[in-house]
Write a protein that holds these residues in place. Structure first.
Motif, PDB file in Angstrom:
ATOM      1  N   UNK A   1       4.614   9.901  -7.555  1.00  0.00           N
ATOM      2  CA  UNK A   1       5.621  10.148  -8.589  1.00  0.00           C
ATOM      3  C   UNK A   1       5.034  10.141  -9.991  1.00  0.00           C
ATOM      4  N   UNK A   2       3.820   9.636 -10.144  1.00  0.00           N
ATOM      5  CA  UNK A   2       3.195   9.551 -11.461  1.00  0.00           C
ATOM      6  C   UNK A   2       2.516  10.874 -11.792  1.00  0.00           C
ATOM      7  N   UNK A   3       2.986  11.587 -12.821  1.00  0.00           N
ATOM      8  CA  UNK A   3       2.403  12.900 -13.141  1.00  0.00           C
ATOM      9  C   UNK A   3       0.974  12.815 -13.655  1.00  0.00           C
TER      10      UNK A   3
ATOM     11  N   UNK B   1       0.830  -1.199   0.000  1.00  0.00           N
ATOM     12  CA  UNK B   1       0.000   0.000   0.000  1.00  0.00           C
ATOM     13  C   UNK B   1       0.871   1.257   0.000  1.00  0.00           C
ATOM     14  N   UNK B   2       1.953   1.213   0.771  1.00  0.00           N
ATOM     15  CA  UNK B   2       2.871   2.348   0.825  1.00  0.00           C
ATOM     16  C   UNK B   2       3.592   2.530  -0.514  1.00  0.00           C
ATOM     17  N   UNK B   3       4.009   1.420  -1.128  1.00  0.00           N
ATOM     18  CA  UNK B   3       4.659   1.496  -2.439  1.00  0.00           C
ATOM     19  C   UNK B   3       3.722   2.069  -3.491  1.00  0.00           C
ATOM     20  N   UNK B   4       2.467   1.639  -3.444  1.00  0.00           N
ATOM     21  CA  UNK B   4       1.475   2.147  -4.393  1.00  0.00           C
ATOM     22  C   UNK B   4       1.249   3.641  -4.201  1.00  0.00           C
TER      23      UNK B   4
END
Length: 445
Positions: free
Chosen positions: A15-17, A6-9
């Motif tokens: 980071x995804x624009x 969940x934290x990685x997501x």
């Protein structure tokens, strides 16, 4: 475990624009300073001056640091690493900075400065970013000429004197990976004064640029990775109209084996799918540059290639061999043995390189017609290069073996094993076994 994913997501979304939760991250002080240089009015001049200062600073570290892997604190002492860092940060920065990086890198490439194709430190291909840049050259036709050869054999120097490029030149591992440079061709009816970037006067129909590809030195002590060397050779053979093999002296057996194996790998990839390049051999830094005095050695190399039945893959003949004297000569200011020395360029070397340049271009033109659309313009060339790079990554057998004899031994072993399996397990038996087991579960089998 769920909390970790969940934290990685959550971090990926930041980071995804393309997501609403996107928050631009800072690229660090070096990135910010580099962006300021890109914003300057004289951006190209500033980058050129910066490159000169970084080279000077790098030279003060000593040849051992230059040739080997640089420490983290010294890693940014080269312009290519600064660009590499900017390209990595590109995905995670603001749109304004993205536009600035794209525009600046296009201007940088269009001006004829060397640009990184494959990162030799990490064997990484920033093809997604390069696709954005080279797409702006979509209507420009290119002639691709690569150079390969041992470390410190004078590859970059040769390209610089032949085509007016700006590849980095120094002792040790100066080129890391694969670099390209676009040289614009000036037609006879064009005025070179109105053309920006590196130019070359050559009236070649349908060709707008020559793309020169400079590679990391082969057989280097610091790298000491023959499989990596073979990947470089095979990559250049597959994406070029013409490949220059630059040797200091004669062609040694190790390089000959490497070329033979990579040419055979080119057959396995399929010459109908990739370009069939012409290979020219330059015997550089010869005390006697008279080609006639090296006929016996040249004939032996040609015979070796023909014996291995690789003539249909590599276009090679006595006309593709050339000799050059040393480029530089060290002299003293006076007859005094204690006086300082200076290095001057040999006029004979300059004259011979210009003559060689004409021969190379003329020879490459004959290969251009055979390449079709695989490397017709920079975007198409890049797509072909990405395909070849991915193929080399997925099929390590293409460059795994030491020489062609090892590969053919492996082929015979595989063939023998296949024949044994066919004899031991006939087709009827295999069909019956499959029919009996197809309805069983894994545990039942």
């Amino acid at each position: 475990m769920f909390e970790i994913y969940d934290k990685l997501n959550e971090l990926e979304n930041e980071l995804d624009p393309n997501t609403k939760t996107f928050s631009p991250i800072t690229g660090g002080q070096i990135f910010d300073l580099f962006i300021e240089i890109l914003k300057s009015n004289n951006m190209l001049m500033s980058l050129d001056l910066l490159s000169t200062e970084l080279k000077h600073e790098l030279l003060t570290l000593g040849s051992d640091k230059i040739a080997g892997d640089l420490t983290l604190e010294n890693a940014f002492l080269s312009l290519e690493v600064l660009w590499r860092n900017a390209i990595v940060c590109y995905t995670h920065t603001t749109n304004d900075r993205k536009d600035l990086i794209e525009r600046s890198y296009y201007d940088f490439i269009a001006a004829g400065f060397p640009f990184e194709i494959i990162d030799g430190d990490n064997l990484h291909f920033q093809h997604q970013f390069l696709t954005k840049i080279l797409s702006q050259f979509v209507s420009k036709r290119i002639l691709v000429i690569s150079i390969i050869g041992p470390q410190n054999s004078g590859k970059s120097t040769l390209l610089n004197y032949m085509f007016g490029t700006l590849f980095d030149v120094r002792e040790g591992r100066c080129t890391r990976g694969i670099y390209g440079s676009l040289v614009k061709l000036i037609k006879s009816n064009q005025n070179s004064a109105n053309t920006s970037g590196r130019t070359l006067s050559a009236d070649i129909p349908d060709i707008d640029y020559i793309m020169l590809i400079d590679t990391e030195g082969l057989l280097s002590i610091e790298k000491s990775d023959n499989e990596y060397d073979r990947r470089l050779v095979l990559f250049c053979l597959a994406v070029s109209h013409l490949v220059i093999v630059n040797m200091m002296g004669d062609v040694n057996e190790t390089l000959k084996d490497m070329l033979t194996l990579c040419a055979d790998s080119l057959k396995q990839i399929g010459v109908n799918k990739v370009n069939q390049p012409i290979v020219h051999f330059v015997l550089n830094q010869k005390a006697d540059p008279n080609l006639k005095n090296h006929t016996e050695a040249i004939d032996k190399i040609i015979r070796d290639f023909k014996e291995k039945e690789l003539a249909e893959v590599i276009d090679i003949s006595s006309k593709t061999f050339h000799t050059l004297p040393s480029a530089f000569k060290k002299e003293r200011v006076s007859n005094d043995a204690q006086s300082p020395c200076f290095i001057r360029t040999e006029p004979d070397f300059i004259q011979r390189t210009q003559q060689l340049c004409e021969k190379i271009i003329e020879s490459a033109k004959s290969s251009y017609g055979r390449s079709g659309q695989t490397i017709s313009d920079p975007p198409q060339w890049l797509r072909t290069a990405v395909t070849i790079f991915d193929t080399l990554q997925k099929f390590p057998d293409l460059t795994y073996f030491k020489d062609i004899n090892e590969r053919r031994q492996d082929d015979r072993i595989r063939q023998h094993i296949g024949e044994l399996i066919s004899k031991t397990l006939p087709a009827d038996y295999r069909k019956k076994t499959i029919a009996d087991l197809c309805e069983l579960t894994e545990n039942e089998i």
